[in-house]
Design a protein around this motif. Structure first.
Motif, short mmCIF file in Angstrom:
data_model
loop_
_atom_site.label_atom_id
_atom_site.label_comp_id
_atom_site.label_asym_id
_atom_site.label_seq_id
_atom_site.Cartn_x
_atom_site.Cartn_y
_atom_site.Cartn_z
N PHE A 318 -94.48 -19.04 26.06
CA PHE A 318 -95.47 -18.08 26.56
C PHE A 318 -96.10 -17.22 25.48
O PHE A 318 -96.96 -16.41 25.78
CB PHE A 318 -94.89 -17.15 27.64
N ILE A 319 -95.66 -17.36 24.25
CA ILE A 319 -96.24 -16.48 23.22
C ILE A 319 -97.10 -17.25 22.25
O ILE A 319 -98.31 -17.02 22.18
CB ILE A 319 -95.15 -15.67 22.51
N SER A 341 -102.24 -20.84 21.03
CA SER A 341 -101.67 -20.33 22.27
C SER A 341 -100.82 -21.42 22.92
O SER A 341 -101.06 -22.61 22.71
CB SER A 341 -102.81 -19.92 23.21
N THR A 342 -99.86 -21.02 23.73
CA THR A 342 -99.00 -22.03 24.35
C THR A 342 -99.75 -22.85 25.39
O THR A 342 -99.29 -23.91 25.79
CB THR A 342 -97.81 -21.39 25.07
N ASP A 343 -100.91 -22.37 25.81
CA ASP A 343 -101.64 -23.11 26.83
C ASP A 343 -102.69 -24.04 26.25
O ASP A 343 -103.36 -24.74 26.98
CB ASP A 343 -102.34 -22.14 27.77
N HIS A 357 -108.71 -18.88 20.40
CA HIS A 357 -108.54 -17.44 20.64
C HIS A 357 -108.62 -16.67 19.33
O HIS A 357 -108.07 -17.09 18.32
CB HIS A 357 -107.19 -17.18 21.29
N PHE A 360 -105.20 -15.65 17.55
CA PHE A 360 -104.50 -16.70 16.81
C PHE A 360 -105.28 -17.14 15.58
O PHE A 360 -104.68 -17.59 14.59
CB PHE A 360 -104.18 -17.88 17.72
N ARG B 27 -105.32 -20.64 33.74
CA ARG B 27 -104.26 -19.66 33.76
C ARG B 27 -104.85 -18.27 33.73
O ARG B 27 -105.81 -18.00 33.03
CB ARG B 27 -103.38 -19.86 32.54
N ASP B 153 -111.00 -11.58 22.89
CA ASP B 153 -110.10 -12.32 23.76
C ASP B 153 -110.01 -11.74 25.16
O ASP B 153 -109.27 -12.24 26.00
CB ASP B 153 -108.68 -12.33 23.17
#
Lengths: 455, 265
Positions: A318-319, A341-343, A357, A360, B27, B153
């Motif tokens: 999640f981080i 990102s983890t997604d 993002h 990041f 999400r 973001d």
């Protein structure tokens, strides 16, 4: 004085090599238009131009050597260095004047015309070469590189990158005069030179002209695997840990971080599969525990797999997800890294990619600097320290800045709100990184604006 | 004003074979719904928007419109079933249907049955089915409409809540999303700080009222930490009830429902 010097280096080499390239290309054309005598004359002039360029390059090397010497003993040799610099300066000027004269001659004879002048390459490195896998590389050294098995396009660009970085750093040195300010540039140059020689060693091991005077005897290392039997293994003469050991230690220290290793192709498959993972509530958590191979309970087969690993993935659920690539595969020399990102998922996710993002992206930028720092300062333990530093980013979204005490800050130049994305890599070393077992939160975090003052 | 935070990333592809009807959801993050205290007027909204637009490098990216429909059970004669306990239907006598602007093909139901709090997700065609089946009728509709902004973001939606005419709106809504994260717990400090920054900005503005954060009972509805569009549905329904209850002084079952939805801290 020096600024002019710098400009004339780039301009001179650009002009000269443009001339040589141009003549190579238009050789046939010239011979059909001009009589053979002129061609021979032009070729001769070009050859002398090439000789002068070589002299200029040698002179530049001598200058750098002088600067390097002074970096080693700053107190003693200032005068000597100054003398050397002045001598080289005059000889370089002479070379450039010769070159200019030659250029004028060639121009007069019609070899060099306006259109080819415009096509300057800023580094003065020509003879573009197309390598077997389609990459176009800038200069003739790459011939050897192209012939080397296993050198991928990515590796070539990284080599080129460090070489150009070296040239880039030479320019500011020429800019400054012989004052105390120049020592700042020496340090940068030293780091760049170290990075470049490391890369050179990697790609041209047969060109090693200096013997690395280590000569330490081979040490035997032992570790226990899950079956409990003791295996011995000889470390190489530089006492490096194996990749397996490094990852195992890391896993013990940071149990909540998932570590995976892949071969290069496997990683690109995984990256594209990440983009099509179903993100239902429970599934995402399941996916983040997929392929989890624990190094603490690893058997023999896992060791073998790790020897071929070229990509390490560190996942903090999640981080973030950090991708580190190693070169050569299975070694402990990190090559590049990037944060995501983890997604995120997709083909752009690799150690030289950028995240979508902003947060990041900035973390990755800082990480590049950290990687170069660790490679130059801690060459044997660079991977260990780097991985530990990456793990300190677990608190990316919760730790406040050590300077201003806030979590979000509006960055003035970017006009964005960002959390503290800079982790202080300058505070880390192999010695104190083992203390991180006790306090993983000890690496300071800074916002982009706050860290500029601290570094 | 209701700041809300969610964070959609770009929609991910549909996965084929095994789970054929499952669609991957973007999400989202936490949903905070603050709101202003005193009269809500057009100039107030304009001022709020102006304040936001001067915030960093914020850029407007579009408009949005969510529609919330309140369904009520009807008996065979066509009259509304008024008493909850008399209803033998499993869905209870009143629930919400929500259509989101950025999920055009999905329709959400928030069903606040005392023992079976549920958020349902269905295909958008369910609305046609509902009207044809005739067991439930939509009694009223509320709209949330406004502009969407992007700040690095963060993605913000600011808008108003109205019933029929956009000019007579009853509440101002602000939704905040943080894109890189998808876990509510991890996101909490960031959201809190962003909320604080926004409150600071608005307090400089000398507008009557302030932002209130609305937290919904995610656990009661069986929703996990990993944020999805269902969380958004729940937050909007909670927002609606809080607006309704505050303005109308609410009927009894409204209060019960809002208690289910809202977490009063």
């Amino acid at each position: 004085m020096m600024a002019q010097f710098q400009q004339s280096i780039t301009a001179g080499t650009a002009v000269a090599t443009t001339q040589s390239q141009d003549l190579m290309e238009s050789n046939g054309e010239v011979s059909s238009q001009a009589p053979p005598k002129q061609v021979a004359l032009a070729m001769e002039r070009l050859a002398s131009a090439a000789r002068i360029i070589a002299d200029i390059r040698l002179g530049a090397d001598r200058l750098l050597e002088a600067l390097l010497l002074s970096a080693d003993d700053p107190q003693q040799s200032i005068d000597r260095v100054a003398q050397l610099l002045r001598k080289e300066d005059t000889s370089m000027r002479q070379h450039f004047n010769d070159l200019r004269g030659l250029g004028n001659q060639l121009e007069a004879s019609g070899v060099l015309n306006g259109s080819t002048k415009l096509r300057g390459n800023s580094w003065g490195l020509h003879m573009p070469l197309v390598c077997p896998d389609g990459a176009v590389v800038a200069y003739a050294w790459k011939r050897q590189l192209a012939g080397q098995a296993g050198a991928s396009a990515v590796d070539r660009t990284s080599f080129h990158h460090s070489f150009s970085m070296l040239w880039l750093l030479q320019m500011p040195i020429f800019k400054c005069d012989n004052s105390d300010n120049s020592y700042g540039y020496y340090e940068e140059y030293r780091l760049a030179l170290k990075a470049f020689t490391d890369q050179k060693k990697r790609f041209f091991p047969h060109l090693e002209d200096e013997v690395s005077g280590d000569g330490e005897p081979e040490n035997a290392k032992k570790w226990l695997d899950s079956q409990g039997s003791v295996r011995t293994r000889k470390a190489d003469h530089k006492e490096k840990m194996s990749l397996f050991d490094v990852l195992k230690d890391l896993e013990c220290e940071f149990p909540n971080i998932r570590i995976f290793t892949y071969q290069r192709l496997d990683w690109s498959k995984r990256a594209s599969s990440l983009s099509s993972i179903v993100s239902e509530n429970s599934d995402s958590f399941k996916n983040q525990s997929l392929n989890h191979s624990s190094y603490t309970s690893a058997g023999v087969s896992n060791v073998a797999a790790v020897d071929q690993a070229a990509v390490i993935e560190l996942l903090v659920p999640f981080i973030f997800r950090a991708v580190v690539s190693l070169h050569p595969a299975g070694s402990i020399t990190p090559d590049a890294l990037a944060f995501f990102s983890t997604d995120e998922g997709g083909n752009y996710m690799h150690s030289r990619g950028v995240s979508v993002h902003h947060v990041f992206r900035h973390v990755t930028e800082n990480a590049d600097r950290a990687l170069q720092y660790f490679l130059s300062v801690e060459s044997n333990h660079s991977l260990t320290v780097l991985l530990r530093w990456i793990c300190s980013h677990q608190t990316l979204f919760s730790k406040t800045c050590s300077k201003c005490g806030r979590l979000l800050r509006m960055d003035k130049s970017l006009a964005l709100l960002l959390p503290p994305v800079h982790r202080a890599f300058w505070e880390m070393s192999a010695a104190n990184s083992s203390q991180m077992k006790l306090a993983p939160d000890s690496v300071s975090a800074y916002h982009i604006g706050c860290s500029a003052d601290e570094f | 004003m209701v700041p809300k935070k969610t964070s959609p990333t770009s929609p991910v592809a549909i996965r084929g074979t095994q789970e054929s009807l499952t669609m991957v959801l973007p999400r989202r993050l936490m949903n905070w719904l603050p709101k202003y205290g005193s009269e809500i007027t057009n100039p107030l909204l304009a001022e709020v928007i102006l304040c936001l637009e001067g915030f960093g490098s914020i850029t407007k990216v579009g408009n949005w419109l969510h529609r919330i429909t309140i369904y009520r059970a009807i008996d065979r004669k066509g009259a509304y079933v008024s008493d909850a306990s008399a209803s033998s239907r499993n869905l209870g006598h009143k629930f919400l249907g929500i259509a989101f602007h950025d999920h055009p093909s999905v329709y959400f139901f928030v069903i606040p049955l005392p023992r079976h709090l549920t958020v349902l997700e269905a295909d958008a065609n369910i609305q046609i089915l509902m009207s044809q089946l005739g067991s439930f009728k939509h009694s009223s509709v509320r709209y949330f409409q406004g502009f969407q902004y992007r700040l690095g973001d963060f993605q913000l939606k600011v808008g108003k809540c109205f019933r029929s005419a956009p000019e007579n709106f009853r509440g101002i809504v602000l939704e905040i999303e943080y894109l890189p994260l998808s876990s509510m717990e991890v996101c909490r400090p960031i959201m809190k700080e962003f909320f604080g920054i926004l409150q600071e900005e608005f307090s400089k503005m000398s507008v009557p009222g302030h932002l209130i954060n609305i937290e919904a009972h995610f656990e009661r509805f069986g929703l996990q930490d990993y944020y999805t569009a269902q969380h958004t549905a729940l937050q909007y329904s909670a927002c609606l009830f809080q607006l309704g209850v505050a303005l109308r002084g609410g009927k009894k079952h409204d209060l019960i429902i809002s208690d289910c939805l809202l977490r009063r801290s």
